[in-house]
Design a protein around this motif. Structure first.
Motif: not given
Ligand code: PEP
Ligand code: MG
Length: 748
Positions: A254-262, A305-311, A349-354
């Motif tokens: 799952v090592a997408s660029l999970i934190f790179t947006a930030q 947009n639906s991905y609002l919550r994440e952004k 997805s949030e659990l993966l980050k945590l």
């Protein structure tokens, strides 16, 4: 000497008359407890009140138990014998309580020595008000007359207690809130276990997790410079890079660029300059950060947009990290490290980050034990429990919390006694099974029937103990997990890389890929589902794949290529009709043809099957058995759809019953159809790791169970003690049962 019940009943009515003189409801209840205990000659008499808001019984008065237990002992409906009395609205009388399954005692209040037990619910009509419990050390102390007498008292008390509750309702509410706000004293809360294990740590309050104003408030008397702000930016960037690095190491798939947006946001001049400009104009840096972040959040809120919550959360998370690094204290990554998150709800997805940030355990308020965040937590080995206790959300950060995900309890500020009682097991995977080095472990019943135990896997890390556990293959690979944390659909090539790792890790063992099963509680942040009133009945699973055939084809091609040399099986989730199955199957065959024509190395004859998850397939099961190579029964969804009980909704968890007669009989029907057509059938829902059901599953002829790897050693050992004749007898008995209650008694 026989007890004088008439006098008792009279005294209680007198006491009710005296109620006006008592300083409050609790003093009144205490008087009742004392009086009842005296008349019944019982060593203990306790009174519990029932709270609708939390659906809990709370001990309010006791004679005989330790007084500190008052307010601390809390029972869920159905928990222990008292919980059972309130659940079933009937008296529960036991002569030898400690021997009764489901008996719960609280060692810290000295309850374990009382063997005779009588709990009577206090109810008005169908309204639960509380429970009256009497206990004695001597076994067999209470008789039918006692039950009648205590029932009479309870019914007398019901109206008065209800009235009293009304009269002092406001005060009660205030007290209740105060109690909610700070559970400072040690407390124990019953919970359901989504992912087993134990975790101790400081509370990380998830819902306040993003409260920027708290930081601003805390820092308002201190002046920070532009240089302080720049240092905080650099520090935050370092932390995020570290988090990204850790997730790559830990979760390769799952090592997408999970934190790179930030990280990107921190590099965005417009974002950083907006803050810096405010600071230059004289705004204190904490306020400048908060204001800018809030502006960005408002901007995101405008996008429908639906991905609002994440952004939105990404920006808020950045704000929080910046503030933590600027003003110190809570909020930085150190906050997650070793902490226990308490949060209303959580996405996978949030659990993966945590997880990559070192969270130790999670308490969620909503969600079910078969929800996907629970399933994922098991893969990540993060204990996760579900407690319907909103007061937990108000726990101050830093409160010590202990999750006992083995027995289903949360301890707040656990006492030393509790901590000593609980042994925190060493991490490091499952216990070694009893096999000699290099020898393949074979699962057999006591009378020698071979059973295949396959693994359910969600992430590559699920395979890390494979050599020790030795599953007979993978019966369910939930391919959607590598999809859920990305920012776009992974390409065929990206998927191939992940799938190939799974294939290589498994060697010769069989491997069943389930095609994308998204929707419901597995949302993709990058796909706009539009507003769905009922996502579990919405555009999900195979419906999604058949609607978006380009995505489906890419996935199937990646599977066929990665599994070129594997013992490969492909199955489709949530099939509702023969048409759907045939359409999906035709696409797979078409992909095989195309890849072969392209000269690609791919599997030419994968087994193609389907998941049995919808009751709709029962009436066409023969036709499906004719067309499919195999079935895999997904009981998590099957139970959900057959009984119309949302598997993620804690409020209806008591209705989620895999042993409902319709479910049990349906399972048999599916297995019979597969047998009749000579097709393989397995079960891959959570029923396959529930000890109560294994005998039944063997009895209907299932010989292939697919379960979370961590449960395999236990289920293997259990099967080793089972006898097929006994299994068939049990099955025949269960199939004759008409009521849930009858089945309950047998499997318990
Ligand atoms: C099921 O529904 O039982 C199943 C195994 O699939 P999932 O839990 O992923 O929905
Ligand atoms: Mg399912």
């Amino acid at each position: 000497m026989k007890r004088d019940h008439t006098k008792l009943i009279c005294d209680v009515s007198e006491l009710i008359g005296l109620f006006v003189d008592t300083p409050g409801l609790e003093a009144f209840l205490q008087k009742i407890a004392e009086m009842v205990s005296e008349h019944m000659g019982s060593e203990v008499c306790s009174i519990y009140l029932f709270y609708d808001e939390t659906q809990e019984l709370v001990l309010k008065a006791t004679r005989g138990l330790k007084p500190e237990a008052i307010g601390r002992v809390r029972l869920k409906v159905g928990e222990g014998l008292t919980g059972m009395a309130i659940k079933e609205m009937r008296p529960v009388c036991e002569r030898n309580a400690s021997k009764v399954p489901g008996y719960r005692y609280f060692p810290e209040i000295g309850e374990e020595v009382y063997e005779s037990f009588l709990a009577v619910p206090i109810v008005r009509g169908q309204t639960r008000i509380g429970a009256l419990v009497i206990q004695n050390k001597r076994k067999d102390y209470f008789d039918a007359e006692d039950v009648q007498a205590v029932r009479a008292i309870a019914s007398q008390l019901a109206n008065t207690i209800e009235m009293a509750k009304l009269l002092i309702g406001l005060e009660e509410k205030r007290e209740y809130r105060a109690q909610e706000a700070v559970i400072q004293q040690p407390a124990r809360i019953a919970c359901r276990v989504g992912a087993p294990g134990t975790a101790v740590g400081k509370v990380v309050p998830g819902d306040r997790f993003y409260s920027l104003q708290e930081f601003v408030e805390a820092a308002k008397n201190k002046k920070y410079s532009l240089e302080d702000f720049s240092a905080a930016v650099r520090q935050t960037e370092k932390e995020l890079e570290q988090a990204q690095f850790q997730i790559e190491e830990k979760l390769a798939d799952v090592a997408s660029l999970i934190f790179t947006a930030q990280i990107l946001m921190l590099k965005d001049a417009a974002f950083i300059n907006a803050m810096a400009d405010l600071i230059k104009k004289g705004t204190n840096p904490p306020a400048a950060i908060a204001r800018t972040v809030e502006q960005y959040v408002a901007m995101f809120d405008k996008l429908s947009n639906s991905y609002l919550r994440e952004k939105r959360q990404d920006v808020q998370d950045i704000g929080k990290r910046l503030l933590a690094n600027l003003v110190g204290g809570k909020g930085g990554s150190a906050d997650y490290q070793g902490g226990v998150m308490v949060v209303r709800e959580l996405y996978p997805s949030e659990l993966l980050k945590l997880s990559s940030e070192g969270i130790r355990g999670v308490v969620v308020l909503s969600g079910g034990i078969t929800s996907h965040v629970s399933i994922l937590a098991r893969s990540l080995e993060i204990p996760l429990v579900i407690a319907e206790a909103p007061q937990l959300l108000r726990l101050p950060a830093d409160t010590q919390i202990f999750i006992d995900g083995e027995h289903g309890f949360i301890y707040i500020n656990p006492s030393r006694d509790v901590m000593a009682m609980v042994k925190v097991p060493e991490k490091g995977g499952p216990a070694k099974p009893p096999a000699r080095h290099g020898e393949k472990i074979v699962t057999k019943t006591r009378d020698g029937t071979r059973v295949s135990l396959l693994a359910n896997i969600n992430l590559l890390c699920d395979l890390k103990h494979a050599q020790v556990i030795q599953p007979d293959g993978v019966g369910l690979y939930r391919t959607e997990f590598p999809f859920i944390v990305r920012s776009d659909f992974p390409t065929e090539e990206e998927q191939y890389i992940v799938y190939k790792k799974v294939v290589d890790a498994l060697g010769d063992e069989e491997l069943t890929f389930r095609t994308l099963d998204i929707g419901g509680d597995k949302v993709l942040s990058y796909y706009d589902y539009g507003k769905e009133q009922n996502p579990f009945l919405g555009m999900r699973s195979i419906r999604f794949s058949l609607k978006h055939q380009d995505i489906f084809i890419q996935q199937v091609r990646a599977i066929l290529k990665a599994g070129a040399k594997a013992d490969l099986k492909i199955m489709f989730p949530m099939i509702s009709s023969l048409d759907e199955f045939l359409e999906a199957k035709a696409i797979v065959l078409e992909c095989v043809k195309d890849l072969s024509q392209e000269g690609a190395d791919c599997h030419r004859r994968p087994q193609i099957g389907l998941m049995i998850e919808l009751p709709a397939v029962l009436e066409i099961i023969q036709e499906l058995a004719r067309e499919a190579d195999f079935f895999s029964i997904g009981t998590n969804d099957f139970v959900q759809y057959m009984l119309a009980v949302d598997r993620t909704n804690e409020k209806v968890a008591e209705f989620y019953l895999p042993h409902h007669p319709s479910v049990l009989r349906s399972l048999k029907k599916v297995v019979d159809a597969a047998d009749m057509h000579g097709k393989e059938v397995s079960i891959c829902g959570d029923m396959a790791h529930d000890e109560r059901y294994i005998l039944y599953l063997l009895g209907i002829g299932l010989r292939r169970l697919s379960l979370d790897p961590s449960y395999i050693p236990r289920i293997r050992a259990l099967i080793g003690t089972m006898d097929l004749r006994a299994a068939r007898r049990q099955t025949a008995r269960l199939l004759r049962c008409e009521k849930i209650g009858e089945i309950d008694k047998i499997i318990r």
